[in-house]
Scaffold this motif. Sequence first.
Motif, short mmCIF file in Angstrom:
data_model
loop_
_atom_site.label_atom_id
_atom_site.label_comp_id
_atom_site.label_asym_id
_atom_site.label_seq_id
_atom_site.Cartn_x
_atom_site.Cartn_y
_atom_site.Cartn_z
N LEU A 5 28.57 -37.71 -84.48
CA LEU A 5 29.26 -38.01 -83.22
C LEU A 5 28.28 -38.31 -82.09
CD1 LEU A 5 32.25 -35.50 -83.20
CD2 LEU A 5 32.28 -37.95 -83.61
N ARG A 6 27.16 -37.61 -82.07
CA ARG A 6 26.15 -37.90 -81.04
C ARG A 6 25.54 -39.28 -81.24
NH1 ARG A 6 22.86 -32.46 -79.44
NH2 ARG A 6 24.71 -31.18 -79.19
N ILE A 7 25.35 -39.66 -82.49
CA ILE A 7 24.81 -41.00 -82.78
C ILE A 7 25.79 -42.06 -82.28
CG2 ILE A 7 24.20 -42.61 -84.62
CD1 ILE A 7 23.22 -40.12 -86.21
N ALA A 11 25.25 -44.73 -79.23
CA ALA A 11 25.42 -46.16 -79.47
C ALA A 11 26.42 -46.76 -78.48
CB ALA A 11 25.87 -46.41 -80.90
N MET A 12 27.50 -46.03 -78.21
CA MET A 12 28.50 -46.52 -77.25
C MET A 12 27.92 -46.58 -75.84
SD MET A 12 31.93 -44.66 -78.76
CE MET A 12 32.91 -45.08 -77.35
N GLN A 13 27.13 -45.60 -75.47
CA GLN A 13 26.49 -45.62 -74.15
C GLN A 13 25.55 -46.80 -74.02
OE1 GLN A 13 24.70 -41.75 -74.07
NE2 GLN A 13 26.38 -40.85 -72.88
#
Length: 130
Positions: A5-7, A11-13
């Motif tokens: 989820l952090r990855i 990526a979304m950021q």
Amino acid sequence: MEQPLRIVARAMQNRYARYHRLAEKARSDVDLARTGRLVAGMFMLVGICDALSTNWALSHGAFEVNGAMRWLQDSLGPFWFVPKAMAHALVAAMIVWSPNRMVLSIMAVMTVVTAMVVANNVQIAAILSA
């Protein structure tokens, strides 16, 4: 090891930051910004004409083909156009926020398509009212 989820969040950021820079650059271009406002305004105008022409055709016995719009008409009665107008306003704001060439091209085509729907509504209403 990093959590999936952090990855995904990182990526979304990164994508958002890249798109934000692209939008800022497009807004700083006077011609693109002006064209964006024009396309957004035309999209809103055509959306209003769509609602008015739809009401005209419905008042002469036509029926709504789009199931979602038919549901809104059944659920909201004379206020069925409010969610549609809000959606058009949101899209128009997005056009003004990011007037890059791809957005402008796609939305110009969508404006023409919606204008064709308006023309069809007017033709149907004219035939049914004759």
